[in-house]
Design an enzyme around this catalytic site. Structure first.
Site, PDB file in Angstrom:
ATOM      1  NE  ARG A  82      38.817  35.965  39.280  1.00  0.00           N
ATOM      2  CZ  ARG A  82      38.756  37.525  39.744  1.00  0.00           C
ATOM      3  NH1 ARG A  82      37.835  37.825  40.772  1.00  0.00           N
ATOM      4  NH2 ARG A  82      39.271  38.203  38.950  1.00  0.00           N
ATOM      5  CE  LYS A 184      37.833  39.284  35.596  1.00  0.00           C
ATOM      6  NZ  LYS A 184      36.853  39.974  36.276  1.00  0.00           N
ATOM      7  CD  GLU A 220      28.882  40.052  39.331  1.00  0.00           C
ATOM      8  OE1 GLU A 220      30.067  40.859  39.733  1.00  0.00           O
ATOM      9  OE2 GLU A 220      29.169  38.791  39.160  1.00  0.00           O
TER      10      GLU A 220
HETATM   11  C1  LIG Z   1      36.390  40.747  37.299  1.00  0.00           C
HETATM   12  C2  LIG Z   1      34.917  40.973  37.817  1.00  0.00           C
HETATM   13  C3  LIG Z   1      34.649  41.642  39.065  1.00  0.00           C
HETATM   14  C4  LIG Z   1      35.758  42.012  39.833  1.00  0.00           C
HETATM   15  O1  LIG Z   1      36.678  41.214  40.487  1.00  0.00           O
HETATM   16  P1  LIG Z   1      38.217  41.559  41.030  1.00  0.00           P
HETATM   17  O2  LIG Z   1      38.696  40.467  41.222  1.00  0.00           O
HETATM   18  O3  LIG Z   1      37.886  42.415  42.295  1.00  0.00           O
HETATM   19  O4  LIG Z   1      38.844  42.505  40.095  1.00  0.00           O
HETATM   20  C5  LIG Z   1      33.542  41.582  39.349  1.00  0.00           C
HETATM   21  N1  LIG Z   1      32.349  41.137  38.540  1.00  0.00           N
HETATM   22  C6  LIG Z   1      32.658  40.655  37.366  1.00  0.00           C
HETATM   23  C7  LIG Z   1      31.700  40.125  36.825  1.00  0.00           C
HETATM   24  C8  LIG Z   1      33.900  40.511  36.972  1.00  0.00           C
HETATM   25  O5  LIG Z   1      34.117  39.935  35.814  1.00  0.00           O
END
Ligand SMILES: *Cc1c(COP(=O)(O)O)cnc(C)c1O
Length: 341
Positions: A82, A184, A220
């Site tokens: 990622r 991210k 989300e």
């Molecule tokens: C980090 C993140 C998540 C959760 O991801 P994980 O890999 O499960 O920790 C979900 N949504 C957003 C916007 C994020 O930045």
């Protein structure tokens, strides 16, 4: 190895300096070897690309102690992949997957005294991140970068028991179609701060974002994916290109299907069908799943049957199975658990 004298159970989700961080630098088109450092301060030129144009991305994962005393991490290969996607989208150099995993192992091992003991509910949070470090004033990518990993012990997420959340459907947007919602990047968080502070002031725990183009489908929250349980006991989660692909959510879908034998679907979910779900949860590394008790859509309240005091039954099964896999109580799929030796 002697553990640090920390009251693990009373730790919050905050930063505490540990013994070592990991640092690697990119210059002249290549990464250096990388090393552990006890210097937890970063000093950069005032015009560094990260300061001026927010050229930075990050990851988040945890190390913890299993029942039989091993220190492990959960699917770090997916964090590496990622971060590769994030780096490419931000025109940053990729920190190679194998080296990423090696660096995670190295920095956790060096800070083993900070990995909370089994049963404490606490974990060692691992934060890899990368930034453009050289001075740029015209808008363009940096040519020099720093990749770092900091680690910090964090407390049990559900201190004093589970508390289902009250969340609102947001009027503001998180991610544009064809934008950067799927990576991210720090920028996705900077722009969410106004809205999360406002949500808290209005008495909500979180914002659920809708698709920016039509405001009709569920995306989300600012930092967690959403998962629903249907009234017939299936699991579904929103499908969208502007959602961050949560490793927890992807793992829970596998658990639902392969361990619990549930129907598990990724599909477009309209805000008009919220009433048809039996349970809702927010998924991410920090909490695994936080149950949602109530969603508020401008005066329309969607209250899930499990109420405001406990996890719904399917959410609970998902939670217990995944944490069981993580803690070594339940056999993990190949490659999910990576031991730090
Ligand atoms: C980090 C993140 C998540 C959760 O991801 P994980 O890999 O499960 O920790 C979900 N949504 C957003 C916007 C994020 O930045």
């Amino acid at each position: 190895m002697e553990k640090k004298n920390i009251d693990w159970a009373s730790l919050g989700f905050g930063y505490m300096e540990t013994d070592y961080s990991f640092v690697a630098n990119y210059k002249d088109g290549k990464w250096d070897e990388g090393t552990l450092t006890s210097d937890h301060t970063v000093t950069l030129n005032e015009c560094a690309c990260v300061f001026q144009y927010a050229q930075t991305c990050f990851e988040g994962l945890k190390a913890y102690t299993t029942e039989d005393g091993r220190i492990v991490t959960f699917r770090p290969d997916l964090n590496a992949e990622r971060m590769e996607d994030s780096a490419k989208r931000l025109k940053m150099p990729v920190y190679p997957k194998e080296k990423f995993i090696e660096a995670v192992k190295k920095v956790v091992k060096a800070n083993a005294a900070y990995v909370p003991p089994f049963g404490s509910g606490a974990t060692l949070y691992i934060r890899p991140y990368m930034m453009g470090t050289n001075a740029v004033i015209g808008v363009k990518p940096a040519t020099e970068y720093q990749f770092r990993i900091l680690v910090t012990p964090v407390g049990p997420y559900f201190k004093g028991g589970v508390r289902p959340l009250t969340v609102r459907l947001s009027d503001l947007d998180r991610a544009a179609p064809h934008g950067t919602g799927h990576i991210k990047a720090g920028l996705n968080y900077a722009m969410s701060l106004y809205n999360i502070v406002d949500a808290h002031e209005q008495g909500y725990d979180e914002n659920i974002y809708l698709d920016a183009a039509t405001h009709t489908t569920i995306e989300e929250t600012g930092g967690a994916n959403v998962l629903f349980v249907t009234k017939d006991g299936g699991v579904c989660t929103p499908k969208s290109d502007s959602i961050l692909p949560s490793i927890t959510r992807r793992s829970l879908m596998v658990v639902a299907r392969d361990y619990l034998g549930l129907d598990a679907q990724e599909r477009v979910i309209s805000k008009d069908e919220l009433d048809s779900f039996a349970e809702c949860g927010l998924c991410g590394t920090a909490a695994v799943i936080s149950p949602v008790g109530k969603i508020v859509d401008h005066g329309r309240e969607i209250c899930f049957p499990a109420g405001m005091t406990e996890m719904g039954p399917v959410t609970k099964k998902l939670y217990e199975t995944l944490t069981g896999i993580q803690m070594g109580r339940i056999e993990a799929p190949e490659g999910w658990i990576v031991e730090i030796k």
